[in-house]
Design an enzyme around this catalytic site. Structure first.
Site, mmCIF file in Angstrom:
data_model
loop_
_atom_site.group_PDB
_atom_site.id
_atom_site.type_symbol
_atom_site.label_atom_id
_atom_site.label_comp_id
_atom_site.label_asym_id
_atom_site.label_seq_id
_atom_site.Cartn_x
_atom_site.Cartn_y
_atom_site.Cartn_z
ATOM 1 N NE ARG A 67 -3.556 -0.050 2.575
ATOM 2 C CZ ARG A 67 -4.671 -0.277 1.865
ATOM 3 N NH1 ARG A 67 -5.138 0.646 1.058
ATOM 4 N NH2 ARG A 67 -5.325 -1.408 1.978
ATOM 5 N NE ARG A 93 -5.269 1.365 -3.012
ATOM 6 C CZ ARG A 93 -4.897 0.149 -2.631
ATOM 7 N NH1 ARG A 93 -5.621 -0.895 -2.915
ATOM 8 N NH2 ARG A 93 -3.769 -0.035 -1.963
ATOM 9 C CG ASN A 109 -13.634 10.663 1.851
ATOM 10 O OD1 ASN A 109 -13.665 10.397 0.648
ATOM 11 N ND2 ASN A 109 -14.167 9.866 2.763
ATOM 12 C CG HIS A 111 -18.404 8.390 4.699
ATOM 13 N ND1 HIS A 111 -17.867 7.204 4.248
ATOM 14 C CD2 HIS A 111 -19.299 8.047 5.667
ATOM 15 C CE1 HIS A 111 -18.407 6.206 4.920
ATOM 16 N NE2 HIS A 111 -19.271 6.692 5.784
ATOM 17 C CB SER A 138 -20.088 13.584 6.531
ATOM 18 O OG SER A 138 -21.162 13.165 7.327
ATOM 19 C CG LEU A 146 -12.246 4.204 6.985
ATOM 20 C CD1 LEU A 146 -11.553 4.575 5.689
ATOM 21 C CD2 LEU A 146 -12.761 2.765 6.928
ATOM 22 C CG ASP A 147 -14.910 6.942 6.249
ATOM 23 O OD1 ASP A 147 -14.361 7.613 5.362
ATOM 24 O OD2 ASP A 147 -15.401 5.818 6.047
HETATM 25 C C1 GRF Z 1 -20.339 8.366 -3.345
HETATM 26 O O1 GRF Z 1 -21.466 7.827 -2.742
HETATM 27 C C2 GRF Z 1 -19.373 8.851 -2.308
HETATM 28 O O2 GRF Z 1 -19.976 9.417 -1.205
HETATM 29 C C3 GRF Z 1 -18.689 7.574 -1.906
HETATM 30 O O3 GRF Z 1 -18.545 6.860 -3.100
HETATM 31 C C4 GRF Z 1 -19.537 7.271 -4.029
HETATM 32 C C5 GRF Z 1 -18.827 7.748 -5.258
HETATM 33 O O4 GRF Z 1 -19.682 8.044 -6.309
HETATM 34 N N1 GRF Z 1 -17.470 7.838 -1.199
HETATM 35 P P1 GRF Z 1 -19.106 8.690 -7.652
HETATM 36 O O5 GRF Z 1 -17.957 7.831 -8.126
HETATM 37 O O6 GRF Z 1 -18.668 10.092 -7.347
HETATM 38 O O7 GRF Z 1 -20.253 8.650 -8.599
#
Ligand code: GRF
Length: 225
Positions: A67, A93, A109, A111, A138, A146-147
């Site tokens: 990784r 990832r 990010n 989420h 969010s 993570l998140d």
């Molecule tokens: C979205 O639901 C985002 O929140 C999550 O993955 C999905 C990605 O969708 N992390 P896209 O590839 O932007 O259509």
């Protein structure tokens, strides 16, 4: 060119990338995308980037020993475009701690849950399994856990009787897009800033996530103005 510059990371369909592109094109987002980066060379997000004439780079994890080595290669490419902000928009990832620290306070990010509820995968199904009446998305700072980074902003939707994970995901997606665009716009204009202690909004530490209104603008939660 001096506009606030974005590096976008994506692994799949790229609808959040498309939402950023649309918002830039119609003047809602004062920014430019200086590169799109992926772990999946064949993903739709990279095709969108190509069609838009953007600098696009993909590195497959399986071509690297571990990784850390993969992150090093992909994020060296990110660093080369010197973005003001790195936007993980469906980058599926986990990013190594070393790389997260390398870009500390410069990476966000999106989420699909109301963090801190439901970090990780399968959020729509988990919201239904828990019998919750509200779901959402969010935008948060990326930290090694993570998140779990400070949350800048959220969009909320009700869970309706008869909802399936697919129905919830479909209803949430346009709110995710509006949330991401509004969040990046606040960072691009300097109204929101990310520092070591979390987000500031209009010069004050943000005590609770901003909330997306029906007008697609972000505001402090009542009681946290
Ligand atoms: C979205 O639901 C985002 O929140 C999550 O993955 C999905 C990605 O969708 N992390 P896209 O590839 O932007 O259509």
């Amino acid at each position: 060119m001096s506009a606030f510059s974005l590096a976008v990371l994506a692994s799949g369909r790229g609808s959040n990338l498309q939402a950023l592109l649309d918002a830039i094109a119609d003047g809602r987002l004062p920014a430019r995308i200086v590169g799109v980066f992926s772990d999946k060379p064949a993903c739709k997000a990279l095709a969108i980037a190509g069609a838009a004439g953007l600098h696009a780079v993909a590195h497959r994890p399986r071509d690297y020993a571990d990784r850390d080595a993969h992150d090093q290669a992909l994020f060296d490419a990110v660093a080369a475009v010197q973005p003001d902000l790195i936007v993980c928009a469906g980058y599926l990832r986990i990013i190594s701690e070393r790389t997260v620290r390398r870009f500390e306070s410069r990476m966000i990010n999106i989420h699909p849950s109301l963090l801190p509820r439901h970090p990780g995968l399968d959020t729509h199904a988990r919201v239904l399994a828990a019998g919750e009446t509200e779901h959402g998305a969010s935008v948060h700072a990326v930290i090694p856990a993570l998140d779990a980074g400070p949350v800048l902003a959220q969009a909320r939707i009700p869970v309706l009787a008869g909802d399936t994970p697919e129905a919830l995901a479909e209803r949430l997606l346009p709110r995710e897009h509006a949330l991401l665009v509004a969040s990046v716009a606040l960072l691009a204009t300097g109204r929101a800033r990310l520092g070591a202690a979390g987000f500031e909004f209009d010069g004050h530490p943000l005590a609770a996530p901003l909330q997306l209104g029906a007008d697609n603008h972000l505001r402090p939660e009542p009681g946290h103005a």
